[in-house]
Design a protein around this motif. Structure first.
Motif, mmCIF file in Angstrom:
data_model
loop_
_atom_site.group_PDB
_atom_site.id
_atom_site.type_symbol
_atom_site.label_atom_id
_atom_site.label_comp_id
_atom_site.label_asym_id
_atom_site.label_seq_id
_atom_site.Cartn_x
_atom_site.Cartn_y
_atom_site.Cartn_z
ATOM 1 N N VAL A 208 -95.921 -3.448 -61.138
ATOM 2 C CA VAL A 208 -96.832 -3.479 -62.276
ATOM 3 C C VAL A 208 -98.190 -3.949 -61.779
ATOM 4 C CG1 VAL A 208 -97.324 -4.496 -64.530
ATOM 5 C CG2 VAL A 208 -94.960 -3.966 -63.895
ATOM 6 N N VAL A 209 -99.229 -3.215 -62.113
ATOM 7 C CA VAL A 209 -100.584 -3.616 -61.736
ATOM 8 C C VAL A 209 -101.431 -3.728 -62.998
ATOM 9 C CG1 VAL A 209 -101.244 -1.220 -61.260
ATOM 10 C CG2 VAL A 209 -102.594 -3.093 -60.297
ATOM 11 N N GLU A 210 -102.095 -4.864 -63.155
ATOM 12 C CA GLU A 210 -102.887 -5.175 -64.348
ATOM 13 C C GLU A 210 -104.308 -5.556 -63.944
ATOM 14 O OE1 GLU A 210 -104.737 -6.084 -67.626
ATOM 15 O OE2 GLU A 210 -102.729 -5.199 -67.748
ATOM 16 N N GLY A 211 -105.294 -4.897 -64.558
ATOM 17 C CA GLY A 211 -106.677 -5.144 -64.196
ATOM 18 C C GLY A 211 -107.178 -6.512 -64.591
ATOM 19 N N ASN A 212 -106.639 -7.087 -65.650
ATOM 20 C CA ASN A 212 -107.041 -8.417 -66.103
ATOM 21 C C ASN A 212 -105.851 -9.362 -65.967
ATOM 22 O OD1 ASN A 212 -109.834 -7.816 -67.008
ATOM 23 N ND2 ASN A 212 -108.789 -6.419 -68.407
ATOM 24 N N LEU A 213 -105.411 -9.966 -67.060
ATOM 25 C CA LEU A 213 -104.231 -10.815 -67.064
ATOM 26 C C LEU A 213 -103.149 -10.150 -67.886
ATOM 27 C CD1 LEU A 213 -105.879 -14.317 -67.663
ATOM 28 C CD2 LEU A 213 -105.101 -13.357 -65.484
ATOM 29 N N ALA A 214 -101.913 -10.338 -67.508
ATOM 30 C CA ALA A 214 -100.800 -9.753 -68.252
ATOM 31 C C ALA A 214 -100.849 -10.198 -69.710
ATOM 32 C CB ALA A 214 -99.471 -10.167 -67.625
ATOM 33 N N ALA A 215 -100.558 -9.273 -70.612
ATOM 34 C CA ALA A 215 -100.490 -9.537 -72.055
ATOM 35 C C ALA A 215 -101.798 -10.054 -72.630
ATOM 36 C CB ALA A 215 -99.361 -10.517 -72.369
ATOM 37 N N SER A 216 -102.928 -9.660 -72.040
ATOM 38 C CA SER A 216 -104.227 -10.165 -72.508
ATOM 39 C C SER A 216 -105.050 -9.115 -73.247
ATOM 40 C CB SER A 216 -105.049 -10.686 -71.322
ATOM 41 O OG SER A 216 -105.417 -9.621 -70.450
ATOM 42 N N GLY A 217 -104.598 -7.859 -73.260
ATOM 43 C CA GLY A 217 -105.343 -6.805 -73.930
ATOM 44 C C GLY A 217 -104.892 -6.643 -75.362
ATOM 45 N N SER A 218 -104.496 -5.410 -75.730
ATOM 46 C CA SER A 218 -104.041 -5.148 -77.097
ATOM 47 C C SER A 218 -102.847 -6.010 -77.481
ATOM 48 C CB SER A 218 -103.672 -3.668 -77.244
ATOM 49 O OG SER A 218 -104.803 -2.846 -77.091
ATOM 50 N N THR A 219 -102.029 -6.371 -76.509
ATOM 51 C CA THR A 219 -100.853 -7.192 -76.794
ATOM 52 C C THR A 219 -101.236 -8.514 -77.438
ATOM 53 O OG1 THR A 219 -99.647 -6.186 -74.962
ATOM 54 C CG2 THR A 219 -98.855 -8.322 -75.736
ATOM 55 N N ALA A 220 -102.328 -9.124 -76.970
ATOM 56 C CA ALA A 220 -102.751 -10.416 -77.500
ATOM 57 C C ALA A 220 -103.285 -10.306 -78.920
ATOM 58 C CB ALA A 220 -103.809 -11.032 -76.594
ATOM 59 N N ALA A 221 -103.734 -9.096 -79.306
ATOM 60 C CA ALA A 221 -104.256 -8.871 -80.657
ATOM 61 C C ALA A 221 -103.216 -8.275 -81.593
ATOM 62 C CB ALA A 221 -105.482 -7.955 -80.592
ATOM 63 N N ASN A 222 -102.041 -7.985 -81.082
ATOM 64 C CA ASN A 222 -100.946 -7.407 -81.847
ATOM 65 C C ASN A 222 -100.441 -8.423 -82.872
ATOM 66 O OD1 ASN A 222 -98.426 -6.354 -82.656
ATOM 67 N ND2 ASN A 222 -97.999 -5.506 -80.645
ATOM 68 N N THR A 223 -100.166 -7.983 -84.091
ATOM 69 C CA THR A 223 -99.659 -8.919 -85.100
ATOM 70 C C THR A 223 -98.136 -9.038 -85.108
ATOM 71 O OG1 THR A 223 -99.966 -7.143 -86.726
ATOM 72 C CG2 THR A 223 -101.635 -8.882 -86.653
ATOM 73 N N GLY A 224 -97.445 -8.234 -84.302
ATOM 74 C CA GLY A 224 -96.030 -8.469 -84.065
ATOM 75 C C GLY A 224 -95.076 -8.033 -85.155
ATOM 76 N N LEU A 225 -95.425 -6.988 -85.941
ATOM 77 C CA LEU A 225 -94.491 -6.413 -86.907
ATOM 78 C C LEU A 225 -93.777 -5.239 -86.247
ATOM 79 C CD1 LEU A 225 -97.115 -7.473 -88.638
ATOM 80 C CD2 LEU A 225 -95.954 -6.315 -90.510
ATOM 81 N N LEU A 226 -92.467 -5.219 -86.296
ATOM 82 C CA LEU A 226 -91.673 -4.150 -85.702
ATOM 83 C C LEU A 226 -90.857 -3.489 -86.799
ATOM 84 C CD1 LEU A 226 -90.336 -6.115 -82.586
ATOM 85 C CD2 LEU A 226 -92.526 -4.960 -82.866
ATOM 86 N N GLN A 227 -91.078 -2.196 -87.011
ATOM 87 C CA GLN A 227 -90.412 -1.483 -88.099
ATOM 88 C C GLN A 227 -89.957 -0.110 -87.632
ATOM 89 O OE1 GLN A 227 -94.035 -1.802 -90.487
ATOM 90 N NE2 GLN A 227 -92.930 -2.986 -92.011
ATOM 91 N N PHE A 228 -88.867 0.399 -88.244
ATOM 92 C CA PHE A 228 -88.483 1.771 -87.933
ATOM 93 C C PHE A 228 -89.285 2.763 -88.761
ATOM 94 C CE2 PHE A 228 -85.242 0.715 -91.224
ATOM 95 C CZ PHE A 228 -85.429 1.771 -92.107
ATOM 96 N N SER A 229 -89.827 2.317 -89.905
ATOM 97 C CA SER A 229 -90.746 3.170 -90.657
ATOM 98 C C SER A 229 -92.060 3.278 -89.901
ATOM 99 C CB SER A 229 -90.993 2.598 -92.054
ATOM 100 O OG SER A 229 -89.832 2.676 -92.848
ATOM 101 N N ASN A 230 -92.772 4.372 -90.142
ATOM 102 C CA ASN A 230 -93.997 4.637 -89.405
ATOM 103 C C ASN A 230 -95.171 4.801 -90.360
ATOM 104 O OD1 ASN A 230 -93.308 5.432 -86.281
ATOM 105 N ND2 ASN A 230 -91.586 5.772 -87.643
ATOM 106 N N ASP A 231 -96.371 4.871 -89.797
ATOM 107 C CA ASP A 231 -97.558 5.080 -90.628
ATOM 108 C C ASP A 231 -97.438 6.363 -91.445
ATOM 109 O OD1 ASP A 231 -98.569 2.767 -89.611
ATOM 110 O OD2 ASP A 231 -100.057 3.698 -88.318
ATOM 111 N N ILE A 232 -96.798 7.376 -90.888
ATOM 112 C CA ILE A 232 -96.503 8.587 -91.638
ATOM 113 C C ILE A 232 -95.083 8.474 -92.183
ATOM 114 C CG2 ILE A 232 -95.780 9.813 -89.523
ATOM 115 C CD1 ILE A 232 -96.787 12.403 -90.878
#
Length: 416
Positions: free
Chosen positions: A62-86
């Motif tokens: 795994v190669v990461e340009g910054n720090l692991a889990a510092s991009g979109s992951t850090a801004a993710n609100t953490g809801l996991l659903q089987f339903s989708n936006d559509i």
């Protein structure tokens, strides 16, 4: 030959990094490494792919340009659903009922697989099974939501109709039409990604942080990844860099980028009228949503805007936070609400509301793991399962549906 660029994905006061007092770190690449699979991106999707490959005994880096889990992951609100936006019935009109059900079923199975991964993580990830309340935002949407309920029930998805009786202030929840899905989950995305990466490292996966990929070339059928002080040579290359421009080519697949906002309330601010840690979202587009945390916070989000860059104006960000607090006040008028954290993050969508997952037809061996929409973590699990199947010489049932070059999913030509 492909070039690689970087950009910023969020701004503001993020909540999740504050939940880890001792964040694991990894060295920068300063050597030549040979492996079977190179994963570009150390966020949620890269972490899930690394964990799945490690459990399967497949060597990976795994190669990461910054720090692991510092991009979109850090801004993710953490809801996991089987339903989708559509909705399922809308997707059925688009691709056919059986294909739509197959996709939704795969998302439901991915949630179960994520739960299994959480059980193997090296430390607590904040993964908890939850139910979701999906509310009609208008009378017009009520019939659409009931149609969705009927199709979900037809194919055995765990769903109930109506606002549960133990939830008070029903009239304040948009319209009273609602359905409840079971088997969803919440997660601390930063702890989850780090837990999976740490577990993969203990099984032999190599991880390099602060290592920007400068150039990628094909040489004798293999990928040669050039960084400032090293090289990675791999048989397969996985693009799991999320919404960063990443690996560029003449026909680069790009999501439609937008920005969204989120807040976190202080601990122990959850109203007693909201039991069982239900997650909530609505049929309006863009939609308002919220989830809870084990220490009694509410994490709320929404107010999506058609801009790819996170807002940098602190006054504007504060205004957006006040709007989200006003949404909470409309649902729980008995409470005085405040935001302890507020941030803006970039997310991506696709024209057909499906993720781009699978091998590039133009460049064999290049696997795109690009989740789009509000279900990115679930799509990350789908990507890992599809990648594993490909490496084992198997055909995944969703490979034709989610291929990056599928019909009707033309690359977005916006400039970012």
């Amino acid at each position: 030959m492909m070039n690689v660029t970087q950009s910023k994905l969020h701004n503001g006061s993020l909540y999740w990094p504050s939940t880890m007092s001792d964040i694991p770190s990894y060295p920068a690449l300063n050597q030549r490494v040979v492996t079977q699979v190179a994963i570009i991106g150390g966020g949620m999707t890269g972490a899930i792919c690394a964990a799945v490959l490690a459990r399967s005994g497949i060597p990976a880096v795994v190669v990461e340009g910054n720090l692991a889990a510092s991009g979109s992951t850090a801004a993710n609100t953490g809801l996991l659903q089987f339903s989708n936006d559509i909705m399922l019935h809308q997707l059925a009109e688009q691709i056919g009922e059986m294909a739509a059900v197959q996709f939704y079923s795969a998302c439901r199975q991915a949630l179960k697989s994520l739960s299994e991964l959480a059980d193997t993580a090296s430390f607590e990830t904040g993964f908890h099974q939850r139910s979701s309340l999906y509310c009609a935002s208008s009378l017009e949407d009520a019939s659409k939501l009931y149609k969705e309920y009927g199709l979900l029930r037809k194919y055995g998805f765990p769903v109930d109709w109506g606002v549960p009786s133990h939830i008070q202030h029903q009239d304040s929840f948009r319209e009273t039409a609602a359905l409840v899905t079971h088997g969803d989950a919440e997660v601390n995305p930063v702890r989850f990604a780090h837990g999976l990466i740490d577990g993969a490292v203990k099984q032999g996966t190599k991880v390099f942080e602060k290592t920007k990929v400068q150039e990628i070339e094909r040489r004798n059928g293999r990928f040669v990844i050039h960084t400032a002080n090293g090289q990675i040579i791999a048989n397969q290359l996985v693009r799991a860099a999320g919404y960063l421009p990443g690996i560029e080519s003449s026909q680069q697949i790009k999501p439609i980028l937008r920005r969204s906002y989120a807040i976190t309330t202080p601990p122990n601010s959850l109203p007693s009228s909201w039991p069982n840690h239900y997650m909530m979202w609505e049929t309006a587009r863009p939609y308002f949503y919220f989830r809870t945390t084990p220490d009694g916070r509410i994490i709320a989000g929404g107010l999506d805007e058609n801009r790819p860059d996170p807002v940098t104006d602190s006054n504007y960000l504060e205004n957006r936070a006040k709007h989200l607090l006003a949404e909470l006040s409309s649902l729980f008028p008995e409470k005085q609400w405040a935001a302890e954290h507020a941030w803006c993050g970039t997310f991506g969508e696709s024209a057909d509301d499906l993720p781009f997952l699978g091998e590039s037809p133009e460049q064999p061996g290049l696997f795109h793991a690009l989740g789009c929409g509000g279900n990115g973590t679930v799509y990350g699990m789908l990507a890992a399962e599809m990648l594993k199947a490909q490496l084992l010489g198997e055909k995944h049932p969703l490979s034709a549906l989610l291929t990056p070059r599928r019909a009707g999913a033309k690359p977005n030509t916006q400039i970012i």
